[in-house]
Design an enzyme around this catalytic site. Structure first.
Site, PDB file in Angstrom:
ATOM      1  N   HIS A 107       0.816  -1.209   0.000  1.00 45.84           N
ATOM      2  CA  HIS A 107       0.000   0.000   0.000  1.00 45.84           C
ATOM      3  C   HIS A 107       0.851   1.260   0.000  1.00 45.84           C
ATOM      4  O   HIS A 107       0.553   2.228  -0.690  1.00 45.84           O
ATOM      5  CB  HIS A 107      -0.909   0.003   1.238  1.00 45.84           C
ATOM      6  CG  HIS A 107      -1.666  -1.264   1.415  1.00 45.84           C
ATOM      7  ND1 HIS A 107      -1.997  -1.767   2.643  1.00 45.84           N
ATOM      8  CD2 HIS A 107      -2.136  -2.160   0.519  1.00 45.84           C
ATOM      9  CE1 HIS A 107      -2.645  -2.904   2.502  1.00 45.84           C
ATOM     10  NE2 HIS A 107      -2.730  -3.166   1.225  1.00 45.84           N
ATOM     11  N   ARG A 166      -8.747   3.366  -7.196  1.00 53.50           N
ATOM     12  CA  ARG A 166      -8.701   2.392  -6.094  1.00 53.50           C
ATOM     13  C   ARG A 166      -9.437   2.967  -4.886  1.00 53.50           C
ATOM     14  O   ARG A 166      -8.866   3.699  -4.080  1.00 53.50           O
ATOM     15  CB  ARG A 166      -7.251   2.087  -5.729  1.00 53.50           C
ATOM     16  CG  ARG A 166      -6.402   1.514  -6.862  1.00 53.50           C
ATOM     17  CD  ARG A 166      -4.990   1.257  -6.345  1.00 53.50           C
ATOM     18  NE  ARG A 166      -4.152   0.595  -7.319  1.00 53.50           N
ATOM     19  CZ  ARG A 166      -3.282   1.213  -8.117  1.00 53.50           C
ATOM     20  NH1 ARG A 166      -3.170   2.539  -8.055  1.00 53.50           N
ATOM     21  NH2 ARG A 166      -2.535   0.541  -8.962  1.00 53.50           N
ATOM     22  N   ARG A 202     -13.173   1.129  -8.901  1.00 52.17           N
ATOM     23  CA  ARG A 202     -13.120  -0.265  -8.457  1.00 52.17           C
ATOM     24  C   ARG A 202     -13.678  -0.337  -7.042  1.00 52.17           C
ATOM     25  O   ARG A 202     -13.272   0.425  -6.170  1.00 52.17           O
ATOM     26  CB  ARG A 202     -11.680  -0.787  -8.469  1.00 52.17           C
ATOM     27  CG  ARG A 202     -11.568  -2.249  -8.051  1.00 52.17           C
ATOM     28  CD  ARG A 202     -10.150  -2.766  -8.181  1.00 52.17           C
ATOM     29  NE  ARG A 202      -9.243  -2.178  -7.199  1.00 52.17           N
ATOM     30  CZ  ARG A 202      -7.923  -2.377  -7.185  1.00 52.17           C
ATOM     31  NH1 ARG A 202      -7.361  -3.121  -8.121  1.00 52.17           N
ATOM     32  NH2 ARG A 202      -7.169  -1.819  -6.262  1.00 52.17           N
ATOM     33  N   GLU A 226      -8.640 -10.963 -13.298  1.00 53.59           N
ATOM     34  CA  GLU A 226      -7.381 -11.166 -12.573  1.00 53.59           C
ATOM     35  C   GLU A 226      -7.296 -12.546 -11.939  1.00 53.59           C
ATOM     36  O   GLU A 226      -6.245 -12.944 -11.445  1.00 53.59           O
ATOM     37  CB  GLU A 226      -7.186 -10.079 -11.510  1.00 53.59           C
ATOM     38  CG  GLU A 226      -8.370  -9.874 -10.597  1.00 53.59           C
ATOM     39  CD  GLU A 226      -8.226  -8.619  -9.737  1.00 53.59           C
ATOM     40  OE1 GLU A 226      -7.119  -8.078  -9.641  1.00 53.59           O
ATOM     41  OE2 GLU A 226      -9.247  -8.186  -9.160  1.00 53.59           O
ATOM     42  N   ASN A 282      -1.320  -7.313 -12.666  1.00 52.99           N
ATOM     43  CA  ASN A 282      -0.458  -7.689 -11.534  1.00 52.99           C
ATOM     44  C   ASN A 282      -0.928  -8.991 -10.893  1.00 52.99           C
ATOM     45  O   ASN A 282      -0.156  -9.938 -10.707  1.00 52.99           O
ATOM     46  CB  ASN A 282      -0.434  -6.578 -10.483  1.00 52.99           C
ATOM     47  CG  ASN A 282       0.205  -5.302 -10.989  1.00 52.99           C
ATOM     48  OD1 ASN A 282       0.843  -5.296 -12.033  1.00 52.99           O
ATOM     49  ND2 ASN A 282       0.031  -4.221 -10.264  1.00 52.99           N
ATOM     50  N   ASP A 283      -2.204  -9.034 -10.523  1.00 55.87           N
ATOM     51  CA  ASP A 283      -2.732 -10.238  -9.878  1.00 55.87           C
ATOM     52  C   ASP A 283      -2.883 -11.390 -10.858  1.00 55.87           C
ATOM     53  O   ASP A 283      -2.650 -12.546 -10.501  1.00 55.87           O
ATOM     54  CB  ASP A 283      -4.080  -9.945  -9.204  1.00 55.87           C
ATOM     55  CG  ASP A 283      -3.908  -9.544  -7.744  1.00 55.87           C
ATOM     56  OD1 ASP A 283      -2.889  -9.931  -7.142  1.00 55.87           O
ATOM     57  OD2 ASP A 283      -4.784  -8.849  -7.209  1.00 55.87           O
ATOM     58  N   ARG A 315       3.820 -12.000  -5.718  1.00 61.72           N
ATOM     59  CA  ARG A 315       4.503 -10.793  -6.194  1.00 61.72           C
ATOM     60  C   ARG A 315       5.121  -9.987  -5.064  1.00 61.72           C
ATOM     61  O   ARG A 315       5.913  -9.085  -5.302  1.00 61.72           O
ATOM     62  CB  ARG A 315       3.539  -9.921  -6.997  1.00 61.72           C
ATOM     63  CG  ARG A 315       2.298  -9.472  -6.240  1.00 61.72           C
ATOM     64  CD  ARG A 315       1.391  -8.692  -7.170  1.00 61.72           C
ATOM     65  NE  ARG A 315       0.105  -8.398  -6.551  1.00 61.72           N
ATOM     66  CZ  ARG A 315      -0.537  -7.250  -6.703  1.00 61.72           C
ATOM     67  NH1 ARG A 315      -0.011  -6.307  -7.431  1.00 61.72           N
ATOM     68  NH2 ARG A 315      -1.704  -7.056  -6.144  1.00 61.72           N
ATOM     69  N   CYS A 338      -5.096  -2.558 -16.645  1.00 61.57           N
ATOM     70  CA  CYS A 338      -4.611  -1.772 -15.507  1.00 61.57           C
ATOM     71  C   CYS A 338      -3.505  -2.569 -14.834  1.00 61.57           C
ATOM     72  O   CYS A 338      -3.717  -3.708 -14.442  1.00 61.57           O
ATOM     73  CB  CYS A 338      -5.728  -1.527 -14.495  1.00 61.57           C
ATOM     74  SG  CYS A 338      -7.269  -0.922 -15.212  1.00 61.57           S
TER      75      CYS A 338
END
Length: 756
Positions: free
Chosen positions: A366, A473, A509, A608, A631-632, A642, A679
């Site tokens: 974060h 986000r 999201r 994802e 990413n996920d 990750r 994204c």
């Protein structure tokens, strides 16, 4: 010795007198070795200081040839002195010349001495030099004598660390030598400035006790307060129940009550140290030993012991040791911390903040997301960062390479100053492209949008002329708040975002928490595999009141405007159906209460979870759009955590298997006439963005800093040509590989800008 602890106390009293004398650092050191030799009835006392070139230099001696001072040097690990420095442990020998590590230096005249005792000069677990005593007679020095020498070494460590000492040759001592370390890049950019410790060290200035009994009482009282504070934490309602977090605190309490730790602290005070100096002495010794452990569990316990020592120092400290107020942040501040949450980072004055260095942290953490939003360079997983850096030290943070330079040399500073100027020129070039359409050389439009999550992100929309916000986000508002944000607070944020975007689209999201994204005010059961656990839409569907509150805030904020909502971590079609039903119920509720409805509500999902790749035909019939969370998706597709440095770089996003998965999404979405946006960090790098265009992506959402480099590449790109280059390579099978090298060659042959 003159009794168990008489010698060390007399020595420390006399040391205090020497330290107060108005003489040079070299003269003070010369007097200290004479004092130690006399007190310990040693025929030799010598101080070797570790230089910036990693050589040990004889800086002062009583008993050896005085002409050898500043002439005698040895490598770290060479001879008995080098052994002490290398191992960071004391060596006590009755016949030094019989030891295999003995190294004879003829200019010193030490061949007539047999007994040898050397102790490391330590500070924050780092070796700064070696303090040695020697005698002609064969003897083993007593434990009390070893203790006395270790205590004295602590005082000398402060002299070395201050940078006061310097040899005639000009070689800098290790205490102020440049330090270069490499970690993991969390946020791109280059930061030049000065160190600000997030949790400032308690600087111990008074080492020598005037009244040992008084210091013992202070230490005991501090230990009582420390233990009581940990008991309060354990009894607190939020952690009283069983779970992994309680186990951690129980371990912490076990260390606080450890008799061995308490005994070592008491023994250090009994030698004549103040309570604070005793804590620092014991922890420095512990850190030096544990840093050399290979067992990851033992090394991890070092953090617990560091925290414990820091807490105890705070209990003992006077008010003038309080933390620096945030408003006093210096210009060009680089914050250095063991770990930090996003809220803590946001407390700093962003106009003065230039970088962040953490001992922990990953690119998906974060605080890394917030660092990227603030546009500051950030490095994580930099071992012992808080031990290497002192408050006020000059420091350079290279967020591109993951390198950190503490107390850099003039050459390094000049090189980075040139690099910053070069980047400034590049940024000017990127700004000159601001008003040019997002279109490739052969006329293909590619929308570049922003990833955002905080109000601080909103000015980047006009600055970059981004096509909109492709990923907002919403969880960041929840993460930085002390309690669950009310509906009104959520609505105010969402309305501000829509106002800032104007007629440009914004995709919100829904709350993506759980797993590693823990809200301090939300009780979540510990999970063995949190990334695969109760998080994102799973949590929202199981806690419908939470989701309904957020949907209600979004609908009210978007009154009269288009609203785009996407749901994260969707793994099957039925989850989207349930979420859509909640939106429809909230729309009906708003209409019944007379609120202005959005002009249009569009719903989508984030692709994802790999299972959704095999339900694409079904899901595209239900949604208005798709977003790919690269990413996920990559993490789950390759079963690679990750956030784990050991495996996070094991697979390449330009791997054929991953590109095939991404290409399938654009193919299915395109056939159904549904827009799709990618994204994720993969789109923020020009080479990877080029590959995405080749497989059909026409919308990407990236960090603000990535807009310029990616746009510069797109303007020179022939989308048809790169597609013809990439697609045949995805169809062939040769065991699986990355296209990175081939794509790099392609880009260079076409003159494309692929460097960030």
């Amino acid at each position: 010795m003159r009794g168990a602890y008489g010698g060390p106390r007399v020595l420390l009293r006399r040391l205090r007198e020497v330290m107060a004398e108005p003489v040079t650092a070299q003269e003070r050191l010369d007097r200290i070795v004479v004092l130690i030799a006399a007190n310990m009835v040693a025929e030799v006392c010598s101080v070797y200081v570790l230089r910036s070139d990693n050589d040990l230099e004889l800086f002062a001696t009583e008993g050896l040839n005085r002409d050898a001072v500043h002439r005698t040097t040895m490598r770290k690990g060479e001879g008995l002195v080098g052994l002490v420095a290398d191992e960071a442990e004391s060596v006590n020998l009755s016949d030094a010349q019989a030891h295999p590590s003995f190294s004879y230096k003829p200019e010193t005249g030490e061949e007539i001495y047999h007994s040898f005792m050397g102790v490391p000069i330590l500070r924050s677990g780092n070796t700064l030099g070696v303090l040695v005593v020697q005698n002609k007679a064969h003897r083993t020095y007593s434990d009390e004598e070893v203790e006395a020498l270790q205590t004295t070494a602590m005082v000398i460590a402060e002299m070395v660390a201050s940078g006061e000492l310097s040899g005639p040759g000009g070689a800098e001592t290790v205490g102020r030598r440049p330090a270069h370390s490499a970690g993991v890049s969390l946020s791109d950019g280059i930061g030049l400035g000065h160190v600000v410790l997030h949790e400032p060290k308690i600087v111990v200035k008074n080492f020598i006790a005037e009244d040992v009994n008084k210091e013992l009482k202070r230490l005991d009282e501090g230990l009582v307060r420390l233990r009581a504070s940990i008991d309060v934490l354990l009894d607190d309602g939020d952690v009283a129940r069983a779970g992994e977090h309680r186990d951690v605190l129980e371990t912490f309490r076990m260390f606080a009550h450890d008799r061995g730790w308490g005994k070592r602290l008491h023994e250090a005070v009994m030698t004549g140290l103040t309570a604070e100096a005793a804590v620092e002495r014991v922890q420095s010794d512990t850190r030096a030993r544990m840093q050399r452990q290979t067992d990851p569990y033992l090394r991890e316990r070092l953090h617990d012991l560091d925290d414990l020592a820091h807490r105890l120092l705070r209990e003992l400290a006077s008010p003038d040791h309080a933390s620096r107020p945030r408003e006093e942040l210096p210009e060009n501040a680089i914050v250095v911390a063991r770990s930090m949450g996003p809220a803590a980072l946001l407390e700093y004055d962003r106009t003065r903040l230039r970088g962040l260095v953490l001992e922990e942290g990953s690119g998906s953490s974060h605080v890394a997301i917030v660092a990227r939003a603030l546009g500051i360079a950030a490095i994580g997983q930099l071992e012992n960062a808080t031990g290497l850096a002192e408050a006020g030290d000059p420091i350079i943070v290279d967020g591109f390479s993951g390198e950190v330079h503490i107390r850099p040399t003039a050459d390094v500073e000049r090189a980075y100053a040139d690099k910053v100027r070069f980047r400034a020129r590049k940024q000017e070039q990127y700004r000159a492209l601001r008003d040019r359409p997002f279109r490739t050389r052969d006329g293909v439009e590619v929308a570049l949008m922003l990833n955002a999550g905080l109000l601080v992100d909103l000015p980047h929309i006009p600055e970059t002329n981004a096509a909109g916000i492709g990923l907002f986000r919403t969880e960041l508002q929840f993460m930085v708040a002390p309690s669950l944000p009310k509906t009104a607070a959520q609505e105010a944020l969402y309305r501000a975002v829509l106002d800032a975007a104007g007629d440009k689209p914004v995709t919100f999201r829904t709350l993506d928490v759980g797993g590693d994204k823990v809200l301090p005010y939300m009780r979540l059961e510990p999970e063995e595999n949190p990334a695969l656990g109760w998080r994102a839409i799973r949590l929202g569907l199981d806690r419908p009141a939470l989701m309904r509150t957020q949907i209600r805030a979004l609908l009210r904020a978007a009154g009269g405007r288009e609203l785009k909502i996407m749901f994260p971590m969707v793994s099957c079609v039925s989850e989207f159906d349930e979420a859509k039903a909640i939106v429809e119920r909230e729309q009906a509720r708003l209409a019944a209460h007379g609120f202005e409805a959005p002009a249009k509500v569009r719903l989508g999902v984030m692709v994802e979870v790999p299972s959704l790749l095999f339900q694409l035909e079904e899901i595209v019939r239900r949604v208005d759009f798709l977003s790919v969370g690269s990413n996920d998706l990559m993490q789950f597709l390759f079963a690679v955590d990750r956030g784990n440095a050991k495996v996070s770089s094991r697979f390449d996003p330009l791997d054929v298997a991953f590109l095939r998965a991404l290409a399938r999404v654009t193919a299915v979405a395109g056939a159904a006439g549904k827009p799709v946006t990618l994204c994720g960090e993969i789109a923020a790098r020009p080479l990877e963005a080029m590959a995405l265009v080749a497989i059909g992506y026409r919308s990407m959402s990236v960090s603000p800093a990535a807009i310029g480099p990616v746009k510069a590449m797109l303007l020179d790109l022939d989308a048809g040509d790169v597609a013809n280059f990439v697609r045949p390579r995805l169809e062939r099978f040769d065991g699986g590989h990355s296209l990175r090298a081939e794509l790099g060659d392609y880009a260079r042959s076409r003159g494309l800008q692929i460097e960030p």
